[in-house]
Motif scaffolding. Structure first.
Motif, PDB file in Angstrom:
ATOM      1  N   GLN A 114       0.831  -1.203   0.000  1.00  0.00           N
ATOM      2  CA  GLN A 114       0.000   0.000   0.000  1.00  0.00           C
ATOM      3  C   GLN A 114       0.871   1.260   0.000  1.00  0.00           C
ATOM      4  N   ALA A 115       1.935   1.221   0.791  1.00  0.00           N
ATOM      5  CA  ALA A 115       2.852   2.370   0.848  1.00  0.00           C
ATOM      6  C   ALA A 115       3.527   2.590  -0.500  1.00  0.00           C
ATOM      7  N   ALA A 116       3.918   1.500  -1.162  1.00  0.00           N
ATOM      8  CA  ALA A 116       4.576   1.603  -2.467  1.00  0.00           C
ATOM      9  C   ALA A 116       3.606   2.091  -3.542  1.00  0.00           C
ATOM     10  N   GLU A 117       2.350   1.660  -3.438  1.00  0.00           N
ATOM     11  CA  GLU A 117       1.338   2.110  -4.403  1.00  0.00           C
ATOM     12  C   GLU A 117       1.025   3.594  -4.203  1.00  0.00           C
ATOM     13  N   ALA A 118       1.032   4.028  -2.944  1.00  0.00           N
ATOM     14  CA  ALA A 118       0.743   5.436  -2.644  1.00  0.00           C
ATOM     15  C   ALA A 118       1.887   6.354  -3.051  1.00  0.00           C
ATOM     16  N   ASP A 119       3.103   5.806  -3.004  1.00  0.00           N
ATOM     17  CA  ASP A 119       4.286   6.603  -3.350  1.00  0.00           C
ATOM     18  C   ASP A 119       5.290   5.708  -4.065  1.00  0.00           C
ATOM     19  N   ALA A 120       5.241   5.737  -5.396  1.00  0.00           N
ATOM     20  CA  ALA A 120       6.102   4.871  -6.203  1.00  0.00           C
ATOM     21  C   ALA A 120       7.576   5.193  -6.059  1.00  0.00           C
ATOM     22  N   SER A 121       7.884   6.353  -5.470  1.00  0.00           N
ATOM     23  CA  SER A 121       9.287   6.746  -5.288  1.00  0.00           C
ATOM     24  C   SER A 121       9.860   6.256  -3.959  1.00  0.00           C
ATOM     25  N   ASN A 122       9.033   5.557  -3.184  1.00  0.00           N
ATOM     26  CA  ASN A 122       9.476   5.075  -1.868  1.00  0.00           C
ATOM     27  C   ASN A 122      10.305   3.802  -2.040  1.00  0.00           C
ATOM     28  N   THR A 123      11.590   3.981  -2.187  1.00  0.00           N
ATOM     29  CA  THR A 123      12.499   2.849  -2.432  1.00  0.00           C
ATOM     30  C   THR A 123      12.484   1.864  -1.268  1.00  0.00           C
ATOM     31  N   ASN A 124      12.423   2.370  -0.049  1.00  0.00           N
ATOM     32  CA  ASN A 124      12.427   1.499   1.124  1.00  0.00           C
ATOM     33  C   ASN A 124      11.233   0.550   1.115  1.00  0.00           C
ATOM     34  N   ALA A 125      10.051   1.066   0.807  1.00  0.00           N
ATOM     35  CA  ALA A 125       8.859   0.219   0.769  1.00  0.00           C
ATOM     36  C   ALA A 125       8.981  -0.844  -0.316  1.00  0.00           C
ATOM     37  N   LEU A 126       9.509  -0.462  -1.475  1.00  0.00           N
ATOM     38  CA  LEU A 126       9.681  -1.417  -2.578  1.00  0.00           C
ATOM     39  C   LEU A 126      10.683  -2.507  -2.226  1.00  0.00           C
ATOM     40  N   VAL A 127      11.768  -2.131  -1.554  1.00  0.00           N
ATOM     41  CA  VAL A 127      12.766  -3.114  -1.122  1.00  0.00           C
ATOM     42  C   VAL A 127      12.141  -4.090  -0.135  1.00  0.00           C
ATOM     43  N   LYS A 128      11.344  -3.582   0.799  1.00  0.00           N
ATOM     44  CA  LYS A 128      10.699  -4.452   1.781  1.00  0.00           C
ATOM     45  C   LYS A 128       9.703  -5.386   1.097  1.00  0.00           C
ATOM     46  N   CYS A 129       8.996  -4.898   0.085  1.00  0.00           N
ATOM     47  CA  CYS A 129       8.072  -5.751  -0.668  1.00  0.00           C
ATOM     48  C   CYS A 129       8.826  -6.899  -1.335  1.00  0.00           C
ATOM     49  N   ALA A 130       9.977  -6.577  -1.924  1.00  0.00           N
ATOM     50  CA  ALA A 130      10.791  -7.596  -2.579  1.00  0.00           C
ATOM     51  C   ALA A 130      11.313  -8.606  -1.559  1.00  0.00           C
ATOM     52  N   GLU A 131      11.816  -8.092  -0.442  1.00  0.00           N
ATOM     53  CA  GLU A 131      12.410  -8.946   0.579  1.00  0.00           C
ATOM     54  C   GLU A 131      11.371  -9.880   1.207  1.00  0.00           C
ATOM     55  N   LEU A 132      10.209  -9.342   1.573  1.00  0.00           N
ATOM     56  CA  LEU A 132       9.172 -10.160   2.204  1.00  0.00           C
ATOM     57  C   LEU A 132       8.554 -11.143   1.214  1.00  0.00           C
ATOM     58  N   SER A 133       8.430 -10.742  -0.047  1.00  0.00           N
ATOM     59  CA  SER A 133       7.924 -11.674  -1.068  1.00  0.00           C
ATOM     60  C   SER A 133       8.875 -12.861  -1.221  1.00  0.00           C
ATOM     61  N   CYS A 134      10.175 -12.591  -1.155  1.00  0.00           N
ATOM     62  CA  CYS A 134      11.167 -13.667  -1.223  1.00  0.00           C
ATOM     63  C   CYS A 134      11.074 -14.562   0.006  1.00  0.00           C
ATOM     64  N   SER A 135      10.915 -13.948   1.167  1.00  0.00           N
ATOM     65  CA  SER A 135      10.855 -14.691   2.420  1.00  0.00           C
ATOM     66  C   SER A 135       9.636 -15.617   2.458  1.00  0.00           C
ATOM     67  N   ILE A 136       8.476 -15.069   2.124  1.00  0.00           N
ATOM     68  CA  ILE A 136       7.242 -15.867   2.118  1.00  0.00           C
ATOM     69  C   ILE A 136       7.308 -16.927   1.018  1.00  0.00           C
ATOM     70  N   GLY A 137       7.742 -16.528  -0.160  1.00  0.00           N
ATOM     71  CA  GLY A 137       7.827 -17.461  -1.275  1.00  0.00           C
ATOM     72  C   GLY A 137       8.780 -18.609  -1.015  1.00  0.00           C
ATOM     73  N   ASN A 138       9.860 -18.325  -0.310  1.00  0.00           N
ATOM     74  CA  ASN A 138      10.849 -19.370  -0.036  1.00  0.00           C
ATOM     75  C   ASN A 138      10.295 -20.477   0.850  1.00  0.00           C
ATOM     76  N   ARG A 139       9.239 -20.174   1.611  1.00  0.00           N
ATOM     77  CA  ARG A 139       8.624 -21.184   2.480  1.00  0.00           C
ATOM     78  C   ARG A 139       7.544 -21.995   1.772  1.00  0.00           C
ATOM     79  N   GLU A 140       7.143 -21.544   0.593  1.00  0.00           N
ATOM     80  CA  GLU A 140       6.107 -22.257  -0.156  1.00  0.00           C
ATOM     81  C   GLU A 140       6.625 -23.611  -0.628  1.00  0.00           C
ATOM     82  N   LYS A 141       5.777 -24.604  -0.541  1.00  0.00           N
ATOM     83  CA  LYS A 141       6.155 -25.957  -0.985  1.00  0.00           C
ATOM     84  C   LYS A 141       5.908 -26.154  -2.477  1.00  0.00           C
TER      85      LYS A 141
END
Length: 256
Positions: A52-79
């Motif tokens: 939501q933060a990244a959608e509200a402000d596309a220039s928010n690099t920190n939010a985008l990095v966290k989206c990438a990092e958490l997507s990797c973390s959650i995805g890595n646990r998927e079977k």
């Protein structure tokens, strides 16, 4: 009438300024909520807030990095492989946006390295795997060029060296040809970068676990035990830390 309008002007300007500040205030609240959810180990909830933060402000690099990092973390646990690939694909899109925002940002470069590293683990075709491996190294190097004390980038680069040595990556012809052109790829390189990550962030549980595996692989049990003994005493900071520590306890019992 003119005097009336002039009297209202300051109030209108004040209202306009407050209206312009609302998006920034809302985004700050979203980021704060996201961090609180992370601290509660609710990665899925945190990811939604960062989105939501990244959608509200596309220039928010920190939010985008966290989206990438958490997507990797959650995805890595998927079977399921398809579900895992779906998360990594989304993570890649977020990392690309973060990098497009600021290509000199150490965290944005780290996010690109992390996503490529995770995608390499999917076991895709030779061409894709080789490209992911190359890009992991390129972006990890870029991250460290921007900030040599980025613990996560040091960890990813350490794992890059370790995976080239021990994993099935080298069974692929394209990767083998690529590997043969890198004379300094060895277990010492893996340990060096991961030790640096540990010195920068002494509470980095994943780094501790994989560093111990490097030392076990390299037949250095004393160093492995030292790292594992510290690992099992670390506090849980992220969702996966409990699992890292549980695996560390198993390795500790096996190697004592």
């Amino acid at each position: 009438m003119l005097n009336f309008k002039l009297k209202r002007l300051p109030a209108l300007v004040t209202c306009l300024c407050l209206w312009l500040q609302l998006p920034a205030q809302d985004n700050t609240a979203l980021l704060r909520e996201a961090k609180q959810l992370e601290l509660k180990f609710d990665e899925a909830g945190a990811l939604e807030k960062y989105k939501q933060a990244a959608e509200a402000d596309a220039s928010n690099t920190n939010a985008l990095v966290k989206c990438a990092e958490l997507s990797c973390s959650i995805g890595n646990r998927e079977k399921d492989a398809a579900s895992k690939a779906g998360y990594f694909s989304k993570a890649f899109a977020y990392a690309q946006k973060a990098y497009a925002n600021d290509s000199a940002n150490a965290d944005a470069c780290y996010a690109m390295a992390l996503v490529n590293y995770r995608m390499a683990a999917l076991g895709t075709g030779n061409k894709e795997l080789t490209e992911n491996i190359k890009q992991t190294k390129i972006f990890a190097d870029k991250s460290l060029a921007a900030n040599s004390n980025n613990a996560k980038a040091n960890y990813v680069l350490g794992m890059w060296h370790f995976e080239l040595i021990r994993s099935g990556w080298l069974k692929k012809k394209g990767v083998k040809d690529f590997y043969n052109k890198i004379p300094d790829t060895q277990v010492d390189s893996a340990a060096w970068f991961m030790e640096k990550a540990r010195s920068i962030d002494p509470y980095f549980a994943q780094d501790h676990l994989d560093l111990a595996k490097v030392y076990i692989y390299d037949h250095q049990p004393a160093k492995a035990l030292e790292v594992l003994n510290k690992l099992v005493k670390l506090p849980n900071r992220i969702y996966d830390d409990a699992a890292y520590k549980a695996e560390g306890k198993q390795l500790l019992a096996k190697n004592q």
